[in-house]
Design an enzyme around this catalytic site. Structure first.
Site, PDB file in Angstrom:
ATOM      1  CG  ASP A 137      -2.238   0.605   1.144  1.00  0.00           C
ATOM      2  OD1 ASP A 137      -2.320   1.526   0.629  1.00  0.00           O
ATOM      3  OD2 ASP A 137      -3.366  -0.243   0.928  1.00  0.00           O
ATOM      4  CG  HIS A 210      -5.082   3.890   0.737  1.00  0.00           C
ATOM      5  ND1 HIS A 210      -4.914   2.612   0.659  1.00  0.00           N
ATOM      6  CD2 HIS A 210      -6.518   3.917   0.094  1.00  0.00           C
ATOM      7  CE1 HIS A 210      -5.815   1.724  -0.251  1.00  0.00           C
ATOM      8  NE2 HIS A 210      -6.692   2.673  -0.624  1.00  0.00           N
ATOM      9  CB  SER A 540      -9.162   0.551  -0.505  1.00  0.00           C
ATOM     10  OG  SER A 540      -8.753   0.728  -1.626  1.00  0.00           O
TER      11      SER A 540
END
Ligand SMILES: *[C@@H]1O[C@H](CO)[C@@H](O)[C@H](O)[C@H]1NC(C)=O
Ligand SMILES: *[C@@H]1O[C@H](CO)[C@@H](O)[C@H](O)[C@H]1NC(C)=O
Ligand SMILES: *[C@@H]1O[C@H](CO)[C@@H](O)[C@H](O)[C@H]1NC(C)=O
Ligand SMILES: *[C@@H]1O[C@H](CO)[C@@H](O)[C@H](O)[C@H]1NC(C)=O
Ligand SMILES: *[C@@H]1O[C@H](CO)[C@@H](O)[C@H](O)[C@H]1NC(C)=O
Length: 758
Positions: A137, A210, A540
């Site tokens: 990520d 994220h 996600s």
């Protein structure tokens, strides 16, 4: 259009031409070169020497960016298209694939999933803390309390990874929870130039949020008193609170490149992770051209379960990414939690919306209200794109903007900078009634399509429209929940229609988890707020839920294959609410189908003891590739071995031992009988399982043979499902859906069935 005089144009044309010829000859891009290692000439005593020699034969200047030996056999390098095709024609070179950019698929979850009540189902001690989840990520924010390692035992002896030093990141940033962190930027820098270290950290440090969010969702430690501005307050915890996590940073400001992703998968295999979590995707190319599918094949062979996001391209059909059958493909559903913020219009009617806005309140009186499409000179003014609102029209007003194209929070910034006081964000048919809450920078709320249409009707008919937004904080117990998120990508599977995808859904709407302190909760540069936890949405977010739950199942059953773990998660997933009604789709407001929710919504408590599993070996997947009629080179690209399909053997995609069924009839000329064979493995106690089928397709008869299976412990039994179409060869039949269940009276082993005509 302005006019230019002719000589100038000619010169310009000449210059452009010169430039384009020049760039054509010189333009290099990154390629990933797959080789058949078994064909390495004996004169080379190391594969790197062979790679360099092959490379030198087509280019004087090309360098190896990466060499790979675990995720693929081959290397990454920069070549001109001519050099690439000349390399591809050499003996031993299987494929030369251009670099592809992948994109991210942007604390009540444990209770919602029933994990709070069943901690005792999962082993307390060493085995769960021996499971390692690798997350590819944007990196990690190691200071997040979710990485607190208090009470955790020593790092598992199997772990071979490390904590890589870089900008603002040292080995001291890892601990017994965050046991590893690395970054992969060579492919990114080869494409876009050196990393600008004033903008992003050349290290595992997360400047985006994220990666911290996904890693803490999968394995975050228990953190009491977590919230975003008081929203969703409570205890934050990941799915597998005792498992370890390792971050592999592959996504940068400019995207995530396939050569870096492959390098990270390569390293994660060597580091000995047990689960890989990838909340990213790109394109929809066939498996032998998709680096995530290729790298995942190698990881699967090593017993690693790969969980990937299904994509946020819903609700359109055929919008899935990451559909390879050795990948677990995760769609998104809602939670039973909401953040209501109502819209009360001048005529007294009110409409429900959602918001995570926390800041100065609006005056308690109704405010003037305007539709953005009526406050702009631009034909797409309704979307509140940068620079399109006319300040004189929006100053002092609340503005209604339509959702779509630009980021939801960005629209609020546009309204604010044009002098607007607040925003109502209205869904269009693309999002239906799906509501995603955002931490807006101005007072704002999001409403569904129906509400938006009603509000617009008022705006267009009242000569002096007014509005109030009433923020109501956090509300739990919302029903029905879950519903499939409208954005969640949908089947059918565009690459192999005989494999049903997504595999299942998990929570992916308004999820609270850890965040980076280098960025505000909206991710906008103008957002100076800093938070420990953020609430965001996407597949996600659902993917790391399943990654963490897979780690829990793996800790309860360390000897299970990735396919067995996935089977347990799928066959115990639920497709109906407690009141018996079927799961719903927020895009349509109607019942969702297996193309939307796969096997259903994950139910980890049942998944620990599934009774029976559909297992798969590497050979099963190789036979599947033969059934797809892949060439030897394509199979070798994926499997890094010399494997020839047997010409005399009959391979069938329908016989891949998958926990779901996608039945495909040919409209013209095809057989009206399709058979699927499966093998069940008993992982529970001895027992007699009976089959049952429910179907909404009157056009297809479904029969199971045998209908009853009697299992000893650990026994395997096979059965065949025969689907007979009574619709005739020319039928323009609509999709049908069914469900097959095997039950011994305790365990229910469920499989979704989709039926379609080609
Ligand atoms: C470096 O890390 C610290 C946390 O240890 C953080 O507060 C700071 O903002 C970071 N600086 C940069 C430039 O990333
Ligand atoms: C909106 O209307 C419903 C009934 O129609 C009412 O129960 C609710 O309190 C209203 N909300 C506000 C903020 O006035
Ligand atoms: C506002 O926009 C709507 C939809 O585009 C249109 O129907 C309406 O006439 C506009 N109203 C004004 C006052 O321009
Ligand atoms: C739109 O046109 C009006 C009148 O020509 C002008 O005053 C205004 O500035 C324009 N708005 C934008 C955003 O360009
Ligand atoms: C593979 O080739 C066989 C024989 O030509 C054909 O019957 C079959 O449909 C093909 N399978 C796929 C998945 O294309």
């Amino acid at each position: 259009m302005e006019s230019f005089n002719k000589p100038f144009l000619l010169v310009l044309f000449f210059l452009l031409n010169l430039f384009s010829n020049f760039s054509h000859a010189e333009k290099k891009t990154t390629y990933i070169v797959h080789v058949a290692k078994s064909e390495m000439p004996e004169s080379f005593n190391h594969h790197t020497l062979w790679y360099e020699s092959s490379l030198n034969s087509v280019s004087d200047s090309a360098q190896l960016i990466y060499t790979y030996d675990n995720a693929i056999h081959g290397f990454a390098t920069r070549l001109t298209p001519e050099e690439a095709s000349s390399l591809e024609s050499q003996t031993g070179i299987l494929a030369v694939l251009p670099e592809i950019k992948y994109e991210l698929h942007t604390t009540r979850t444990p209770q919602f999933l029933g994990l709070d009540k069943s901690a005792d189902l999962f082993p307390e001690s060493s085995s769960s803390s021996d499971v390692i989840v690798g997350v590819l990520d944007t990196g990690v924010w190691p200071e997040s309390k979710s990485f607190d390692d208090t009470g955790m035992g020593p790092v598992p002896a199997t772990w071979k990874g490390e904590c890589q030093i870089g900008t603002n990141f040292t080995t001291a940033n890892c601990n017994r929870k965050l046991i590893g962190a690395r970054f992969f930027s060579k492919g990114y820098e080869a494409m876009l130039g050196p990393i600008d270290e004033t903008k992003e950290s050349k290290s595992p440090r997360d400047d985006d949020g994220h990666g911290t969010h996904t890693a803490t969702t999968a394995t975050g430690s228990v953190v009491p008193g977590a919230s975003l501005f008081g929203f969703a307050s409570g205890t934050a915890r990941g799915m597998a609170t005792r498992s370890r996590v390792a971050a592999y940073k592959v996504c940068w400001l400019g995207g995530c490149f396939s050569s870096d992703i492959l390098a990270a998968i390569e390293q994660a295999i060597l580091d000995n992770v047990n689960v890989l979590s990838l909340s990213l995707g790109g394109g929809m190319s066939d498996y032998y051209r998709d680096s995530v599918a290729i790298g995942s094949f190698a990881a699967m062979e090593k017993g690693i379960l790969i969980s990937c996001s299904a994509g946020n391209a819903g609700p359109s059909s055929y919008s899935l990414s990451n559909v390879a059958p050795w990948i677990t493909t995760v769609g998104a559903g809602t939670l039973d939690r909401d953040f209501p913020a109502e819209v009360i219009i001048g005529n007294g009617k009110n409409y429900s919306g959602v918001s995570l806005y926390r800041g100065n309140a609006l005056p308690d009186t109704p405010l003037p209200f305007i539709y953005a499409g009526n406050a702009s000179n631009s034909s797409s003014g309704n979307l509140c794109m940068m620079g399109t609102l006319t300040p004189e029209k929006v100053a002092g007003k609340i503005v209604l903007c339509d959702r779509g194209v630009s980021a939801r929070v960005q629209k609020g910034v546009v309204v604010k900078s044009a002098g607007g006081l607040g925003m109502v964000l209205a869904n269009t048919p693309a999002n239906g009634e799906e509501l995603v809450a955002d931490a807006h920078l101005l007072p704002a709320t999001a409403v569904g399509e129906k509400e938006g249409d009603a509000i617009k009707k008022y705006l267009f008919s009242d000569s002096n429209p007014t509005v109030k937004i009433v923020f109501q904080g956090t509300k739990v117990g919302i029903q029905p929940s879950p519903v499939v998120a409208a954005f969640s990508s949908r089947g059918p599977n565009s690459i192999t229609p005989q494999i049903l995808k997504p595999d299942l859904i998990a929570p992916g709407v308004n999820i609270l988890a850890g965040w980076s302190k280098n960025v505000g909760p909206t991710g906008l540069a103008s957002d100076n707020r800093r938070v420990d936890f953020n609430i965001i949405s996407g597949t996600s977010m659902s993917c790391p839920h399943v990654s963490g739950l897979a780690a829990l199942i793996k800790s309860a059953h360390p000897d299970w294959s990735p396919a067995a773990v996935r089977s347990a998660l799928m066959t115990t997933a639920y497709t109906a609410y407690k009141n018996g009604l079927s799961l719903r789709d927020s895009a349509t407001g109607k019942q969702s189908t297996p193309f939307d929710h796969g096997a259903g919504h994950v139910d980890p408590v049942s998944a620990v003891n599934p009774g029976l599993v559909y297992d798969l070996t590497v050979d099963d997947y190789l036979n599947f590739l033969c059934a797809l009629n892949y060439s030897t080179a394509q199979i070798t690209t994926l499997s890094r071995r010399k494997f020839e399909c047997e010409p005399s053997k009959k391979y069938s995609v329908n016989d891949l031992n998958y926990p779901s069924f996608a039945v495909l009839f040919q409209t013209t000329g095809g057989a009206n009988i399709v058979k699927h064979t499966r093998v069940l493995t008993n992982v529970g106690t001895a027992g007699v399982y009976k089959s049952s089928v429910t179907s909404d397709s009157p056009l297809v008869k479904i029969s199971i043979e045998p209908q009853v299976l009697s299992f000893k412990e650990n026994e395997k039994k096979s059965y065949t499902v025969t689907f007979t179409s009574t619709a005739g060869a020319t039928s323009q039949s609509v999709n049908g859906f069914a469900r097959l269940e095997w039950s011994d009276g305790k365990n229910v082993v469920g499989s979704p069935i989709s039926i379609s005509w080609d």
